[in-house]
Design a protein around this motif. Structure first.
Motif: not given
Length: 313
Positions: A95-120
């Motif tokens: 997530i940090l890698e892509y956020k650095s490339q697209y700092p103004k883009a919102p990140l939506i994650v699928y529910v099929n992810t870990t708690a740590q991913t949802k938190a980010a």
């Protein structure tokens, strides 16, 4: 007394609500208090549980979601090794890698992810609400660029349907069960069952989705079967547990899996024997070995992305 009867007696005695996904073995589905897909079970976990214990018959990330939403309850899993390969494609570092490339883009994650991913993440979604979430987030953030992970096929379908620049994070994330579907499967199924309607889960490859009569979540596919009278039947492009569920519920309807190999081995790790073992452990020192508890500091962050999902849904 049968295993199922023992489970029903113990869950009542010990104050346990059993939630189960439609991809569970049929015998597990039958002892559940609530059946559902990811969104339906998330809503139940948040709003409808009044027992001190929740036993989640599904893969681990679903039990984590229940823990995030129910920090005051004990969430138990019959099989902690029932992971989800799709969820492994994304983590906070990705997530940090892509956020650095697209700092103004919102990140939506699928529910099929870990708690740590949802938190980010900024927002969570499921297959049933992904399109709605993406459209609303794009409108609120005033952007056409949406980071979306980890399923590349769901991202491709949402991009096609929304017309937005949906960027898969990472580019190769996929569900092993749904990603195996191919045009050959479609041709073979239509030849074997002429006139049957093809229903596909959006985790399937985009070229398969374009051949479908209906694209939707597990609950959406169920509703389609329930509300349509198709004498030739229905071809289900998803995990075979849904075919088993619907055939049991509607024995007069014709239901065919798009592929008999569409089996989630992790979902099938849950058995009646393991559920009984968990129930028998409650109140003993062994109970803790089955508990799924998301730390409060992670849950506090993750619940924001889930609450935003609920608001947009």
């Amino acid at each position: 007394m049968s295993l199922s009867d023992k489970i029903r007696r113990l869950k009542t005695e010990k104050g346990v609500t059993i939630l189960a996904h439609y991809y569970q073995p049929l015998e597990v589905q039958k002892i559940a208090d609530v059946m559902g897909d990811s969104l339906g079970l998330a809503k139940v976990a948040k709003n409808e549980i009044n027992t001190p214990y929740i036993l989640f018959a599904a893969v681990k990330f679903m039990a984590e979601t229940a823990s995030i939403l129910n920090q005051d309850k004990v969430v138990l899993s019959p099989e902690l090794r029932a992971g989800c390969p799709l969820s492994n494609f994304i983590n906070p570092s990705v997530i940090l890698e892509y956020k650095s490339q697209y700092p103004k883009a919102p990140l939506i994650v699928y529910v099929n992810t870990t708690a740590q991913t949802k938190a980010a993440a900024d927002v969570c979604c499921t297959s049933s609400n992904a399109l709605t979430i993406v459209k609303n987030v794009a409108k609120d953030w005033k952007t056409d660029n949406i980071l979306f992970g980890p399923d590349k096929n769901l991202a491709a379908w949402v991009k096609q349907e929304s017309g937005l620049n949906v960027i898969p994070v990472p580019p190769n994330g996929n569900c092993l069960v749904h990603n195996q579907f191919s045009i050959d499967h479609v041709h073979e199924a239509r030849a074997a069952h002429p006139g049957a309607h093809l229903l596909c889960h959006p985790e399937s490859p985009i070229e398969v989705l374009r051949q479908a009569d209906y694209v939707g979540s597990t609950s959406g596919m169920i509703q389609y079967v329930e509300t349509h009278d198709i004498p030739a039947g229905f071809i289900l492009g998803t995990e075979i547990g849904l075919s088993d569920h619907l055939q049991d519920k509607y024995p007069s309807k014709k239901l065919f899996p798009l592929s008999s190999d569409a089996v989630c081995r992790n979902m099938k790790k849950i058995t009646l024997e393991k559920i009984l073992l968990v129930l028998e452990s409650i109140g003993t020192p062994q109970e803790s070995q089955f508990e799924v508890r998301v730390p409060a500091e992670i849950a506090e962050k993750a619940v924001k992305s889930i609450d935003t999902m609920m608001r947009y849904s």
